[in-house]
Scaffold this active site. Structure first.
Site, short mmCIF file in Angstrom:
data_model
loop_
_atom_site.label_atom_id
_atom_site.label_comp_id
_atom_site.label_asym_id
_atom_site.label_seq_id
_atom_site.Cartn_x
_atom_site.Cartn_y
_atom_site.Cartn_z
N HIS A 16 -47.61 10.48 -21.84
CA HIS A 16 -47.08 11.19 -20.68
C HIS A 16 -45.86 10.53 -20.05
CE1 HIS A 16 -49.92 14.19 -21.38
NE2 HIS A 16 -50.94 13.36 -21.26
N HIS A 54 -49.59 10.05 -29.45
CA HIS A 54 -50.02 11.23 -30.22
C HIS A 54 -48.75 12.00 -30.62
CE1 HIS A 54 -52.68 15.13 -30.18
NE2 HIS A 54 -52.05 14.95 -31.33
N ARG A 101 -44.39 18.08 -28.15
CA ARG A 101 -44.20 18.36 -26.72
C ARG A 101 -43.94 17.10 -25.88
NH1 ARG A 101 -50.23 20.17 -24.82
NH2 ARG A 101 -49.93 21.76 -26.42
N GLU A 130 -52.01 8.79 -33.17
CA GLU A 130 -52.91 9.95 -33.25
C GLU A 130 -52.16 11.09 -33.93
OE1 GLU A 130 -54.07 11.06 -29.34
OE2 GLU A 130 -55.15 9.21 -28.99
N THR A 161 -56.04 17.52 -25.84
CA THR A 161 -57.05 17.62 -26.90
C THR A 161 -58.38 18.02 -26.26
OG1 THR A 161 -55.87 15.78 -27.90
CG2 THR A 161 -57.95 16.42 -28.92
N GLU A 200 -63.81 7.55 -32.65
CA GLU A 200 -63.54 7.49 -31.21
C GLU A 200 -64.32 8.63 -30.58
OE1 GLU A 200 -59.49 6.96 -29.86
OE2 GLU A 200 -59.92 8.03 -28.00
N HIS A 204 -60.62 9.68 -23.45
CA HIS A 204 -60.21 10.98 -22.94
C HIS A 204 -60.76 11.24 -21.55
CE1 HIS A 204 -58.66 15.01 -22.79
NE2 HIS A 204 -57.95 14.70 -23.86
#
Ligand code: PXP
Length: 240
Positions: A9, A42, A48, A69, A100, A150, A190
């Protein structure tokens, strides 16, 4: 307990404006100095947030391990084989999702995932599979030959009532114990935040937590280094 900091992010903030800042590589360096044990990114197929050059920069210039990832696609596996990050985590991907949403359905795709794990293992990459806290998925993961899973903690993080939280937490506790019996190394991640990480960090058998969104969000208020340190301390104190 190891802390992998996911810096996707930081790239999101850059991509929404098409600028050259903030730089995920710089974020990776700051996180490493502040106590991150590894950096996770990721590389989504829709690109994105993290771009291919970010992954290359981090892989080539960072002193701590990189966990990449990716989806189980030939394009991504080929990229990983060439780049050789320290770790790769296979995750499911849907174009429309905000993040995800669930674990990989390994049980429904064992042969394909087994081949994918084999390709990455031959390139010297340690593979993990991002799966739900579910016995069938853990057994399937073992059958692929992946050394590590994971466990998706998103359902625990989204739970609202105390009963729901307990239920999701117990599923994770049982899954970790079962995975250890199967000889798997267990990571989790997560949706973990300073508030909800304590109970997960206290589960015996989990060796690494991967945390991104809440650390980057907190960094807006107190700076990235402090946000990483704060999470580190919270995790460490859960193990005392
Ligand atoms: N682990 C995996 C496999 C993920 O896909 C993600 C999100 O990209 C995370 C951990 C980190 O989740 P969060 O950003 O909610 O901390």
């Amino acid at each position: 307990m190891l802390l992998g900091v996911n810096i996707d992010h930081v790239a999101t903030l850059r991509q929404v404006r098409g600028t050259t800042y903030p730089d995920p590589l710089e974020a990776a360096r700051v996180s490493a100095e502040a106590g991150a044990d590894s950096i996770t990114v990721h590389l989504r197929e829709d690109k994105r947030h993290i771009q291919q050059f970010d992954v290359e920069n981090i892989a080539n210039q960072l002193s701590i391990p990189l966990n990449l990832e990716i989806a189980v696609t030939d394009e991504m596996i080929t990229f990983a084989e060439q780049l050789k990050p320290d770790y790769c985590c296979f995750v499911p991907e849907k174009r429309q999702e905000l993040t995800t949403e669930g674990g990989l359905n390994v049980a429904a795709d064992i042969e394909n995932i087994k081949q994918a794990c084999k390709r990455l293992a031959s390139a010297g990459i340690q593979v993990s599979l991002f799966i739900d806290a579910d016995k069938e998925q853990i057994e399937a993961a073992r059958m692929t030959g992946a050394p590590c899973i994971e466990i998706h903690t998103g359902h625990y993080a989204d739970a609202e009532t105390n009963d729901e939280i307990e239920y999701e937490k117990n599923k994770i506790i049982e899954s970790v114990a079962f995975a250890k019996q199967q000889g798997l190394r267990v990571h989790a991640g997560h949706g973990l935040t300073l508030d909800n990480v304590t109970d997960i960090a206290a589960i015996p058998g989990i060796v690494e937590l991967n945390i991104g969104h809440s650390i980057v969000a907190r960094a807006v208020m107190i700076g990235l280094a402090e946000a990483v340190r704060e999470m580190r301390e919270q995790i460490t104190s859960s193990n005392d």
